[in-house]
Design a protein around this motif. Structure first.
Motif, PDB file in Angstrom:
ATOM      1  N   GLN A  40       0.834  -1.199   0.000  1.00  0.00           N
ATOM      2  CA  GLN A  40       0.000   0.000   0.000  1.00  0.00           C
ATOM      3  C   GLN A  40       0.874   1.257   0.000  1.00  0.00           C
ATOM      4  N   GLN A  41       1.936   1.251   0.806  1.00  0.00           N
ATOM      5  CA  GLN A  41       2.843   2.396   0.844  1.00  0.00           C
ATOM      6  C   GLN A  41       3.545   2.579  -0.503  1.00  0.00           C
ATOM      7  N   LEU A  42       3.965   1.479  -1.103  1.00  0.00           N
ATOM      8  CA  LEU A  42       4.617   1.543  -2.413  1.00  0.00           C
ATOM      9  C   LEU A  42       3.649   2.073  -3.466  1.00  0.00           C
ATOM     10  N   LYS A  43       2.424   1.605  -3.433  1.00  0.00           N
ATOM     11  CA  LYS A  43       1.406   2.053  -4.385  1.00  0.00           C
ATOM     12  C   LYS A  43       1.181   3.556  -4.261  1.00  0.00           C
ATOM     13  N   GLU A  44       1.035   4.029  -3.028  1.00  0.00           N
ATOM     14  CA  GLU A  44       0.812   5.458  -2.809  1.00  0.00           C
ATOM     15  C   GLU A  44       2.004   6.282  -3.276  1.00  0.00           C
ATOM     16  N   GLU A  45       3.200   5.791  -3.031  1.00  0.00           N
ATOM     17  CA  GLU A  45       4.410   6.499  -3.455  1.00  0.00           C
ATOM     18  C   GLU A  45       4.498   6.556  -4.978  1.00  0.00           C
ATOM     19  N   LEU A  46       4.232   5.443  -5.628  1.00  0.00           N
ATOM     20  CA  LEU A  46       4.297   5.412  -7.091  1.00  0.00           C
ATOM     21  C   LEU A  46       3.233   6.301  -7.711  1.00  0.00           C
ATOM     22  N   LEU A  47       2.038   6.279  -7.143  1.00  0.00           N
ATOM     23  CA  LEU A  47       0.968   7.118  -7.679  1.00  0.00           C
ATOM     24  C   LEU A  47       1.303   8.591  -7.532  1.00  0.00           C
ATOM     25  N   SER A  48       1.872   8.964  -6.407  1.00  0.00           N
ATOM     26  CA  SER A  48       2.206  10.370  -6.209  1.00  0.00           C
ATOM     27  C   SER A  48       3.343  10.796  -7.126  1.00  0.00           C
ATOM     28  N   LYS A  49       4.316   9.930  -7.356  1.00  0.00           N
ATOM     29  CA  LYS A  49       5.439  10.269  -8.231  1.00  0.00           C
ATOM     30  C   LYS A  49       5.031  10.290  -9.691  1.00  0.00           C
ATOM     31  N   ASN A  50       4.191   9.363 -10.103  1.00  0.00           N
ATOM     32  CA  ASN A  50       3.849   9.224 -11.513  1.00  0.00           C
ATOM     33  C   ASN A  50       2.643  10.039 -11.941  1.00  0.00           C
ATOM     34  N   ALA A  51       2.002  10.700 -10.998  1.00  0.00           N
ATOM     35  CA  ALA A  51       0.797  11.446 -11.342  1.00  0.00           C
ATOM     36  C   ALA A  51       1.082  12.505 -12.397  1.00  0.00           C
ATOM     37  N   ASN A  52       2.242  13.118 -12.338  1.00  0.00           N
ATOM     38  CA  ASN A  52       2.582  14.177 -13.279  1.00  0.00           C
ATOM     39  C   ASN A  52       3.612  13.743 -14.309  1.00  0.00           C
ATOM     40  N   ASP A  53       3.940  12.479 -14.402  1.00  0.00           N
ATOM     41  CA  ASP A  53       4.939  12.023 -15.352  1.00  0.00           C
ATOM     42  C   ASP A  53       4.327  11.539 -16.665  1.00  0.00           C
ATOM     43  N   GLU A  54       3.174  12.024 -16.947  1.00  0.00           N
ATOM     44  CA  GLU A  54       2.518  11.699 -18.210  1.00  0.00           C
ATOM     45  C   GLU A  54       3.356  12.272 -19.356  1.00  0.00           C
ATOM     46  N   ILE A  55       3.440  11.531 -20.437  1.00  0.00           N
ATOM     47  CA  ILE A  55       4.180  11.978 -21.622  1.00  0.00           C
ATOM     48  C   ILE A  55       3.209  12.719 -22.539  1.00  0.00           C
ATOM     49  N   LEU A  56       3.621  13.894 -22.966  1.00  0.00           N
ATOM     50  CA  LEU A  56       2.775  14.735 -23.804  1.00  0.00           C
ATOM     51  C   LEU A  56       3.396  14.929 -25.175  1.00  0.00           C
ATOM     52  N   THR A  57       2.544  15.027 -26.179  1.00  0.00           N
ATOM     53  CA  THR A  57       3.002  15.369 -27.522  1.00  0.00           C
ATOM     54  C   THR A  57       3.259  16.876 -27.576  1.00  0.00           C
ATOM     55  N   ARG A  58       3.804  17.327 -28.688  1.00  0.00           N
ATOM     56  CA  ARG A  58       4.016  18.773 -28.856  1.00  0.00           C
ATOM     57  C   ARG A  58       2.691  19.522 -28.790  1.00  0.00           C
ATOM     58  N   ASP A  59       1.676  19.003 -29.469  1.00  0.00           N
ATOM     59  CA  ASP A  59       0.371  19.670 -29.467  1.00  0.00           C
ATOM     60  C   ASP A  59      -0.222  19.734 -28.063  1.00  0.00           C
ATOM     61  N   GLN A  60      -0.139  18.636 -27.321  1.00  0.00           N
ATOM     62  CA  GLN A  60      -0.671  18.608 -25.961  1.00  0.00           C
ATOM     63  C   GLN A  60       0.086  19.577 -25.058  1.00  0.00           C
ATOM     64  N   THR A  61       1.401  19.637 -25.250  1.00  0.00           N
ATOM     65  CA  THR A  61       2.222  20.536 -24.430  1.00  0.00           C
ATOM     66  C   THR A  61       1.889  21.991 -24.730  1.00  0.00           C
ATOM     67  N   ALA A  62       1.786  22.321 -26.008  1.00  0.00           N
ATOM     68  CA  ALA A  62       1.434  23.688 -26.386  1.00  0.00           C
ATOM     69  C   ALA A  62       0.059  24.061 -25.840  1.00  0.00           C
ATOM     70  N   GLU A  63      -0.871  23.129 -25.898  1.00  0.00           N
ATOM     71  CA  GLU A  63      -2.207  23.385 -25.370  1.00  0.00           C
ATOM     72  C   GLU A  63      -2.161  23.591 -23.855  1.00  0.00           C
ATOM     73  N   LEU A  64      -1.394  22.764 -23.161  1.00  0.00           N
ATOM     74  CA  LEU A  64      -1.259  22.897 -21.718  1.00  0.00           C
ATOM     75  C   LEU A  64      -0.686  24.260 -21.343  1.00  0.00           C
ATOM     76  N   LEU A  65       0.305  24.708 -22.108  1.00  0.00           N
ATOM     77  CA  LEU A  65       0.957  25.981 -21.828  1.00  0.00           C
ATOM     78  C   LEU A  65       0.219  27.183 -22.419  1.00  0.00           C
ATOM     79  N   LYS A  66      -0.783  26.906 -23.249  1.00  0.00           N
ATOM     80  CA  LYS A  66      -1.551  27.959 -23.921  1.00  0.00           C
ATOM     81  C   LYS A  66      -0.640  28.820 -24.801  1.00  0.00           C
ATOM     82  N   ILE A  67       0.230  28.134 -25.550  1.00  0.00           N
ATOM     83  CA  ILE A  67       1.136  28.800 -26.480  1.00  0.00           C
ATOM     84  C   ILE A  67       1.037  28.104 -27.837  1.00  0.00           C
ATOM     85  N   ASN A  68       1.607  28.727 -28.876  1.00  0.00           N
ATOM     86  CA  ASN A  68       1.591  28.060 -30.184  1.00  0.00           C
ATOM     87  C   ASN A  68       2.848  27.204 -30.328  1.00  0.00           C
ATOM     88  N   LEU A  69       2.871  26.379 -31.363  1.00  0.00           N
ATOM     89  CA  LEU A  69       3.975  25.438 -31.545  1.00  0.00           C
ATOM     90  C   LEU A  69       5.313  26.126 -31.800  1.00  0.00           C
TER      91      LEU A  69
END
Length: 94
Positions: free
Chosen positions: A27-56
């Protein structure tokens, strides 16, 4: 770490102790992994630009200036880690 005395412990009690210990650790390992990986999603250029509200082109310029880090997998494809983008936003705000 908890010290356990095995003298006068039945096999069933020992099995329960081990089972509970393993469940707790998992359970502790699961919680640690979830907290670490929550923001480690891989984004494409389009997704990143959209997230940042900027153009390519702005994303390209920021990548070339080292403001954000891109990862290349094959040829011209670029990917970004959400956690690093969010960290870069904190740096850009300063």
């Amino acid at each position: 770490m908890k010290t356990i005395q095995f003298l006068q412990t039945s096999p069933e009690q020992l099995a329960d102790l081990i089972s509970n210990g393993v469940k707790t650790e998992l359970q502790q390992l699961k919680e640690e992994l979830l907290s670490k990986n929550a923001n480690d999603e891989i984004l494409t250029r389009d997704q990143t630009a959209e997230l940042l509200k900027i153009n390519l082109s702005t994303l390209w310029a920021w990548t070339n200036k080292g403001k954000v880090k891109a990862y290349g997998i094959s040829g011209s494809r670029r990917y970004y880690k959400r956690s690093e983008i969010l960290d870069a936003l904190q740096e850009l705000k300063r």
